[in-house]
Motif scaffolding. Structure first.
Motif, PDB file in Angstrom:
ATOM      1  N   UNK A 310       9.060 -51.752  18.034  1.00 16.17           N
ATOM      2  CA  UNK A 310      10.135 -51.944  19.007  1.00 16.17           C
ATOM      3  C   UNK A 310      11.490 -52.068  18.323  1.00 16.17           C
ATOM      4  N   UNK A 311      11.502 -52.650  17.113  1.00 14.30           N
ATOM      5  CA  UNK A 311      12.753 -52.777  16.364  1.00 14.30           C
ATOM      6  C   UNK A 311      13.319 -51.402  16.022  1.00 14.30           C
ATOM      7  N   UNK A 312      12.450 -50.490  15.571  1.00 14.72           N
ATOM      8  CA  UNK A 312      12.884 -49.130  15.252  1.00 14.72           C
ATOM      9  C   UNK A 312      13.471 -48.444  16.486  1.00 14.72           C
ATOM     10  N   UNK A 351       5.120 -44.058  11.470  1.00 20.63           N
ATOM     11  CA  UNK A 351       4.973 -43.706  12.889  1.00 20.63           C
ATOM     12  C   UNK A 351       6.121 -44.278  13.715  1.00 20.63           C
ATOM     13  N   UNK A 352       6.526 -45.494  13.404  1.00 19.68           N
ATOM     14  CA  UNK A 352       7.630 -46.112  14.146  1.00 19.68           C
ATOM     15  C   UNK A 352       8.942 -45.375  13.910  1.00 19.68           C
ATOM     16  N   UNK A 390       3.855 -44.337  23.135  1.00 19.52           N
ATOM     17  CA  UNK A 390       2.479 -43.876  22.919  1.00 19.52           C
ATOM     18  C   UNK A 390       2.253 -43.538  21.455  1.00 19.52           C
ATOM     19  N   UNK A 391       3.183 -42.799  20.870  1.00 23.26           N
ATOM     20  CA  UNK A 391       3.118 -42.387  19.467  1.00 23.26           C
ATOM     21  C   UNK A 391       3.000 -43.610  18.555  1.00 23.26           C
ATOM     22  N   UNK A 392       3.923 -44.549  18.733  1.00 27.53           N
ATOM     23  CA  UNK A 392       3.886 -45.770  17.930  1.00 27.53           C
ATOM     24  C   UNK A 392       2.655 -46.608  18.217  1.00 27.53           C
ATOM     25  N   UNK A 393       2.208 -46.601  19.481  1.00 27.92           N
ATOM     26  CA  UNK A 393       1.018 -47.370  19.856  1.00 27.92           C
ATOM     27  C   UNK A 393      -0.239 -46.849  19.172  1.00 27.92           C
ATOM     28  N   UNK A 394      -0.395 -45.528  19.137  1.00 31.11           N
ATOM     29  CA  UNK A 394      -1.553 -44.930  18.448  1.00 31.11           C
ATOM     30  C   UNK A 394      -1.484 -45.249  16.962  1.00 31.11           C
ATOM     31  N   UNK A 395      -0.264 -45.217  16.402  1.00 32.96           N
ATOM     32  CA  UNK A 395      -0.109 -45.588  15.001  1.00 32.96           C
ATOM     33  C   UNK A 395      -0.465 -47.043  14.753  1.00 32.96           C
ATOM     34  N   UNK A 396      -0.063 -47.923  15.677  1.00 33.69           N
ATOM     35  CA  UNK A 396      -0.367 -49.347  15.528  1.00 33.69           C
ATOM     36  C   UNK A 396      -1.860 -49.622  15.638  1.00 33.69           C
ATOM     37  N   UNK A 397      -2.523 -48.934  16.556  1.00 40.11           N
ATOM     38  CA  UNK A 397      -3.986 -49.098  16.697  1.00 40.11           C
ATOM     39  C   UNK A 397      -4.692 -48.658  15.417  1.00 40.11           C
ATOM     40  N   UNK A 398      -4.282 -47.507  14.888  1.00 41.37           N
ATOM     41  CA  UNK A 398      -4.879 -47.005  13.657  1.00 41.37           C
ATOM     42  C   UNK A 398      -4.637 -47.974  12.491  1.00 41.37           C
TER      43      UNK A 398
END
Length: 403
Positions: A310-312, A351-352, A390-398
């Protein structure tokens, strides 16, 4: 924007420098600590030039001109072609894709046309940069965390593939109600065998380049950024000779390199001032403002990941370049590595930062798209915000799964 950012970093860095134990003799070394990233940036035009000399950009864009029944089927095709071109051409790929789509979709309502182009080209572009060794944000993330590119690559390819699949499914259903009849190309047969051959050629060249980067880096114990930088020119030269396009490559490459290198002043000023700020902030109480909240969440790594993501996004909407954000967080990363897997941190950073390219209101790609499509950059930001999350979320999950 770059003047304000750089001036702020210089001023803040000077104030922080006064409270450190650094001597004035160390200032040159401090200012030049980001030179590897600048050198890589200066060499990128040679790779773009060899792709243009082989006319891969012209051949690939023809794929988007083959008639399909509706925009839903055109959406994933446009994303994939933009992705393939972006792996070598970087920002040029979006201009090529947008020009083709703008011409082919001129009969559509302006709102539909802009929405389609805003999403498919910017998203395909960002998904290529996620894993491309030529992307400065990936290099900066590796530089900050110290991870090995080869360890990171499989996870970045996975994230890129999953995100592309989800977005393609969304685009397929979002735009399938719009019939697509591109009459201009109806009577122009396209040699699909030739296009497939060119596509395989391009993919093979990229695979070979990645193999050489990894192999030489491991063999001679070289850093990733240095290996990519020194390999770009000889690889491009050899490739142009094999294609029998050396003369064309050299003409295009020399002019492109001069133009791009002579217009690097924004990044030079930013990277030098950022290095001064980042190095001066090490060991000072200033970092506590950022470190304490993040370290306080160390027992909840998912909170750290969400906060960084979210900061990015937040800073990018106010014109803060993601490279600058990585620089701000680089000092904090050294603290977080004690609590988190470095690969997870690298995934979060890359990803962020890459996701902001689709929503950075004052970012280069959004600004260029805004000018090209004659629309407000805020519309582009709004349309791509769900994708960025979504992009950042998938990165965070991984990243969370790798802790």
């Amino acid at each position: 924007m770059f003047k304000i950012l750089s001036g702020t970093f210089i001023l803040a860095g000077a104030l922080l420098f006064a409270s450190t134990d650094f001597s004035l003799r160390q200032i040159p070394a401090i200012l030049t600590s980001n030179m590897p990233l600048l050198t890589l940036l200066a060499m990128l035009p040679w790779m773009t030039s060899v792709v243009k000399s082989g006319r891969f950009d012209r051949d690939l864009k023809q794929v988007m001109e083959v008639n399909v029944k509706d925009l839903g089927k055109l959406y994933p095709r446009s994303s994939i072609i933009t992705l393939v071109m972006a792996a070598f051409l970087n920002l040029t790929s979006t201009t090529i894709a947008q020009d083709v789509l703008k011409k082919n979709l001129k009969t559509f309502d302006k709102k539909v046309r802009n929405s389609f182009i805003n999403t498919t080209t910017l998203r395909g572009y960002s998904l290529a940069l996620l894993w491309s060794p030529l992307e400065i944000l990936l290099a900066a993330s590796i530089f900050a965390t110290g991870v090995d590119y080869l360890d990171l690559l499989p996870w970045l390819l996975l994230i890129s593939g999953v995100t592309l699949l989800v977005d393609s499914i969304w685009g397929r259903y979002q735009y399938r109600k719009y019939t697509y009849n591109h009459v201009a190309c109806a009577g122009q047969p396209i040699d699909m065998k030739k296009l497939i051959k060119k596509l395989l050629h391009l993919i093979s060249a990229l695979a070979l380049f990645l193999t050489l980067v990894v192999s030489l880096g491991n063999l001679f114990n070289l850093e990733f950024i240095f290996t990519v930088t020194v390999l770009i020119l000889p690889f491009s030269l050899a490739w142009s000779v094999l294609m029998k396009r050396f003369r064309r490559f050299w003409v295009i490459g020399w002019e492109t390199w001069k133009e791009k290198t002579n217009s690097m002043q924004n990044f030079i000023v930013l990277f030098i001032s950022l290095a001064f700020f980042a190095n001066s902030s090490n060991g000072t109480s200033f970092l506590d403002v950022i470190q304490e909240p993040l370290v306080g969440m160390a027992d909840k790594p998912w909170m750290v990941m969400i906060t960084i993501q979210l900061l990015f996004i937040f800073l990018s909407m106010f014109g803060i370049h993601p490279v600058a954000t990585i620089g701000i967080l680089s000092s904090v990363v050294s603290t977080l590595i004690a609590f988190m897997n470095p690969i997870s941190l690298a995934i979060i950073l890359v990803t962020s930062s890459i996701s902001t390219l689709t929503v950075g209101t004052y970012g280069l790609v959004v600004t260029l798209t805004s000018a090209n499509m004659n629309q407000s950059p805020y519309n582009i930001t709004l349309q791509n915000m769900p994708f960025a999350l979504l992009f950042g979320g998938i990165g965070s999950i991984t990243a969370y799964m790798l802790l």
